[in-house]
Design a protein around this motif. Structure first.
Motif, PDB file in Angstrom:
ATOM      1  N   THR A 117      13.822   5.125  -8.715  1.00  0.00           N
ATOM      2  CA  THR A 117      13.232   4.140  -7.983  1.00  0.00           C
ATOM      3  C   THR A 117      11.965   4.766  -7.446  1.00  0.00           C
ATOM      4  N   LEU A 118      10.905   3.933  -7.496  1.00  0.00           N
ATOM      5  CA  LEU A 118       9.836   4.649  -6.618  1.00  0.00           C
ATOM      6  C   LEU A 118       9.626   3.843  -5.305  1.00  0.00           C
ATOM      7  N   TYR A 119       9.440   4.702  -4.327  1.00  0.00           N
ATOM      8  CA  TYR A 119       9.485   4.145  -2.993  1.00  0.00           C
ATOM      9  C   TYR A 119       7.951   3.927  -2.385  1.00  0.00           C
ATOM     10  N   ILE A 120       7.673   2.708  -2.004  1.00  0.00           N
ATOM     11  CA  ILE A 120       6.145   2.551  -1.906  1.00  0.00           C
ATOM     12  C   ILE A 120       6.182   2.211  -0.254  1.00  0.00           C
ATOM     13  N   LYS A 121       5.085   2.694   0.366  1.00  0.00           N
ATOM     14  CA  LYS A 121       5.121   2.433   1.764  1.00  0.00           C
ATOM     15  C   LYS A 121       4.364   1.264   2.099  1.00  0.00           C
ATOM     16  N   ARG A 122       5.125   0.204   2.620  1.00  0.00           N
ATOM     17  CA  ARG A 122       4.466  -1.193   2.298  1.00  0.00           C
ATOM     18  C   ARG A 122       4.024  -1.555   3.947  1.00  0.00           C
ATOM     19  N   GLY A 123       3.010  -2.438   4.346  1.00  0.00           N
ATOM     20  CA  GLY A 123       2.680  -2.848   5.448  1.00  0.00           C
ATOM     21  C   GLY A 123       1.636  -3.681   5.443  1.00  0.00           C
ATOM     22  N   SER A 124       1.185  -4.359   6.518  1.00  0.00           N
ATOM     23  CA  SER A 124      -0.048  -5.139   6.600  1.00  0.00           C
ATOM     24  C   SER A 124      -1.417  -4.540   5.906  1.00  0.00           C
ATOM     25  N   GLY A 125      -1.809  -5.014   4.998  1.00  0.00           N
ATOM     26  CA  GLY A 125      -3.215  -4.531   4.546  1.00  0.00           C
ATOM     27  C   GLY A 125      -3.161  -3.464   3.707  1.00  0.00           C
ATOM     28  N   ASP A 126      -2.051  -2.745   3.053  1.00  0.00           N
ATOM     29  CA  ASP A 126      -2.128  -1.787   2.328  1.00  0.00           C
ATOM     30  C   ASP A 126      -1.901  -2.079   1.118  1.00  0.00           C
ATOM     31  N   ALA A 127      -2.394  -2.944   0.211  1.00  0.00           N
ATOM     32  CA  ALA A 127      -2.070  -3.534  -1.225  1.00  0.00           C
ATOM     33  C   ALA A 127      -2.977  -2.383  -1.940  1.00  0.00           C
ATOM     34  N   GLN A 128      -4.181  -1.909  -1.382  1.00  0.00           N
ATOM     35  CA  GLN A 128      -4.771  -0.708  -1.962  1.00  0.00           C
ATOM     36  C   GLN A 128      -4.134   0.464  -2.392  1.00  0.00           C
ATOM     37  N   SER A 129      -3.512   0.916  -1.125  1.00  0.00           N
ATOM     38  CA  SER A 129      -2.448   2.149  -1.029  1.00  0.00           C
ATOM     39  C   SER A 129      -1.229   2.028  -2.267  1.00  0.00           C
ATOM     40  N   VAL A 130      -0.713   0.887  -2.076  1.00  0.00           N
ATOM     41  CA  VAL A 130       0.204   0.686  -2.963  1.00  0.00           C
ATOM     42  C   VAL A 130       0.011   0.511  -4.410  1.00  0.00           C
ATOM     43  N   ASN A 154      15.142 -19.704  -6.596  1.00  0.00           N
ATOM     44  CA  ASN A 154      16.367 -20.274  -7.116  1.00  0.00           C
ATOM     45  C   ASN A 154      16.401 -20.332  -8.650  1.00  0.00           C
ATOM     46  N   GLY A 155      15.051 -19.748  -9.186  1.00  0.00           N
ATOM     47  CA  GLY A 155      15.247 -19.750 -10.550  1.00  0.00           C
ATOM     48  C   GLY A 155      14.666 -20.933 -11.433  1.00  0.00           C
ATOM     49  N   GLN A 156      14.339 -22.077 -10.520  1.00  0.00           N
ATOM     50  CA  GLN A 156      13.820 -23.435 -11.042  1.00  0.00           C
ATOM     51  C   GLN A 156      12.236 -23.294 -11.454  1.00  0.00           C
ATOM     52  N   SER A 157      11.586 -22.427 -10.648  1.00  0.00           N
ATOM     53  CA  SER A 157      10.168 -22.434 -11.076  1.00  0.00           C
ATOM     54  C   SER A 157       9.584 -21.009 -10.343  1.00  0.00           C
ATOM     55  N   LEU A 158       8.320 -20.890 -10.426  1.00  0.00           N
ATOM     56  CA  LEU A 158       7.548 -19.992 -10.147  1.00  0.00           C
ATOM     57  C   LEU A 158       7.116 -19.870  -8.782  1.00  0.00           C
ATOM     58  N   LYS A 159       6.830 -19.034  -7.743  1.00  0.00           N
ATOM     59  CA  LYS A 159       6.015 -19.192  -6.588  1.00  0.00           C
ATOM     60  C   LYS A 159       4.906 -18.683  -6.806  1.00  0.00           C
ATOM     61  N   ARG A 160       3.942 -18.693  -5.868  1.00  0.00           N
ATOM     62  CA  ARG A 160       2.499 -17.971  -5.641  1.00  0.00           C
ATOM     63  C   ARG A 160       2.818 -16.518  -6.137  1.00  0.00           C
ATOM     64  N   PHE A 161       1.921 -16.101  -7.034  1.00  0.00           N
ATOM     65  CA  PHE A 161       1.778 -14.609  -7.542  1.00  0.00           C
ATOM     66  C   PHE A 161       0.762 -13.796  -6.613  1.00  0.00           C
ATOM     67  N   TYR A 162       1.196 -12.771  -6.035  1.00  0.00           N
ATOM     68  CA  TYR A 162       0.086 -12.009  -5.319  1.00  0.00           C
ATOM     69  C   TYR A 162      -0.557 -11.026  -6.395  1.00  0.00           C
ATOM     70  N   HIS A 163      -1.591 -11.392  -6.456  1.00  0.00           N
ATOM     71  CA  HIS A 163      -2.678 -10.572  -7.477  1.00  0.00           C
ATOM     72  C   HIS A 163      -2.892  -9.095  -7.180  1.00  0.00           C
ATOM     73  N   GLN A 164      -3.010  -8.689  -6.105  1.00  0.00           N
ATOM     74  CA  GLN A 164      -3.495  -7.512  -5.501  1.00  0.00           C
ATOM     75  C   GLN A 164      -2.960  -6.218  -6.521  1.00  0.00           C
ATOM     76  N   LEU A 165      -1.625  -6.294  -6.677  1.00  0.00           N
ATOM     77  CA  LEU A 165      -1.100  -5.213  -7.341  1.00  0.00           C
ATOM     78  C   LEU A 165      -1.239  -4.942  -9.071  1.00  0.00           C
ATOM     79  N   PHE A 166      -1.824  -6.318  -9.454  1.00  0.00           N
ATOM     80  CA  PHE A 166      -2.217  -6.093 -10.759  1.00  0.00           C
ATOM     81  C   PHE A 166      -3.251  -5.258 -10.937  1.00  0.00           C
ATOM     82  N   HIS A 167      -3.977  -4.929  -9.787  1.00  0.00           N
ATOM     83  CA  HIS A 167      -4.991  -3.908  -9.706  1.00  0.00           C
ATOM     84  C   HIS A 167      -4.649  -2.518 -10.420  1.00  0.00           C
ATOM     85  N   ALA A 168      -3.477  -2.281 -10.185  1.00  0.00           N
ATOM     86  CA  ALA A 168      -2.985  -0.914 -10.803  1.00  0.00           C
ATOM     87  C   ALA A 168      -3.199  -0.518 -12.287  1.00  0.00           C
TER      88      ALA A 168
END
Length: 261
Positions: A117-130, A154-168
């Motif tokens: 497992t890769l541990y990521i420090k998460r918090g407000s506004g740190d998408a760039q760091s992640v 619940n598996g019925q549908s998808l919620k909003r995608f957070y696009h920031q981590l696609f930057h990696a």
């Protein structure tokens, strides 16, 4: 009443088997060195073996549609339950992201470490760091999986995608590998117990899962997506559309890969 008694007996037996399996996990972690020096390529077969056994102990019947290339990729999946992690980890050599707090949890922290497992420090506004941390692992040749919805459903549908981590993937030029999960019961309907949502507690949910006779998990591997010429927002939108269509087909029981892809 008899049926409930049988379910309780089955759950307690499975719980006992699970305890033994967790102990085996520690032994394998020591023998393979995964508890001390994780992220080594030779440890992946051991991790997959343990997680496959874990799924069997829980009574999960996993069906995988399609195959994935061996080259490293940034994996994305819809997120329904904590069960998603052993289900995916039992079949693919991926490393999961986890909040850094998990590293302090008793028992779980050791198994998570052994599983890479890769541990990521998460918090407000740190998408760039992640994203930077994820990029380092991708550049080291490790496939990393994250859940772009950021929460379970619940598996019925998808919620909003957070696009920031696609930057990696964008900054490393790494392909993206989408997968879709669907949990069903004996009648082929969406499973009502498998989702881990709202105010569920892990221990209580685990016991509910152990009582279930049948939990089938469909895992659909979608085509890889190249990041060439695309930014993170474009990738997020494209992949969400792919996964949405594939999820609808899984709900309809369409498992013909030509139809799904």
């Amino acid at each position: 009443m008899l049926l409930n008694a049988q379910k309780n007996m089955m759950s307690w037996l499975r719980l006992a088997r699970l305890g033994v399996h967790v102990g085996e996990g520690f032994a394998l972690g020591v023998a393979s060195g995964a508890l001390f020096f994780p992220h080594q390529p030779y440890q992946q077969p051991v991790i997959k073996f343990w997680q496959k056994r874990f799924c069997r102990v829980l009574g999960l019947k996993v069906i995988v549609h399609g195959t994935a290339e061996k080259r490293p990729a940034l994996w994305v999946s819809n997120h329904i339950s904590w069960l998603d992690i052993p289900v995916i980890g039992a079949h693919f050599p991926v490393h999961f992201l986890s909040k850094s707090e998990v590293a302090s949890w008793p028992v779980v922290r050791h198994l998570a470490k052994a599983a890479g497992t890769l541990y990521i420090k998460r918090g407000s506004g740190d998408a760039q760091s992640v994203s930077s941390q994820m990029a380092q692992h991708l550049q080291a040749g490790r496939s990393v999986l994250f859940f772009p919805e950021g929460t379970t459903t619940n598996g019925q549908s998808l919620k909003r995608f957070y696009h920031q981590l696609f930057h990696a993937a964008c900054i490393t030029g790494t392909d993206i590998q989408p997968v879709v999960l669907c949990y069903t019961d004996q009648q082929g309907n969406l499973h009502q117990i498998a989702p881990f949502i709202d105010d569920d507690e892990l221990g209580e949910h685990l016991f509910k899962v152990l009582k279930e006779k049948h939990i089938q998990v469909e895992v659909l591997v979608l085509p890889r997506v190249s990041v060439h010429g695309k930014n993170q927002r474009m990738l997020s939108a494209e992949i969400k559309t792919m996964m949405h269509d594939a999820l609808l087909n899984l709900h309809r029981g369409c498992v013909d890969l030509k139809t799904l892809i």
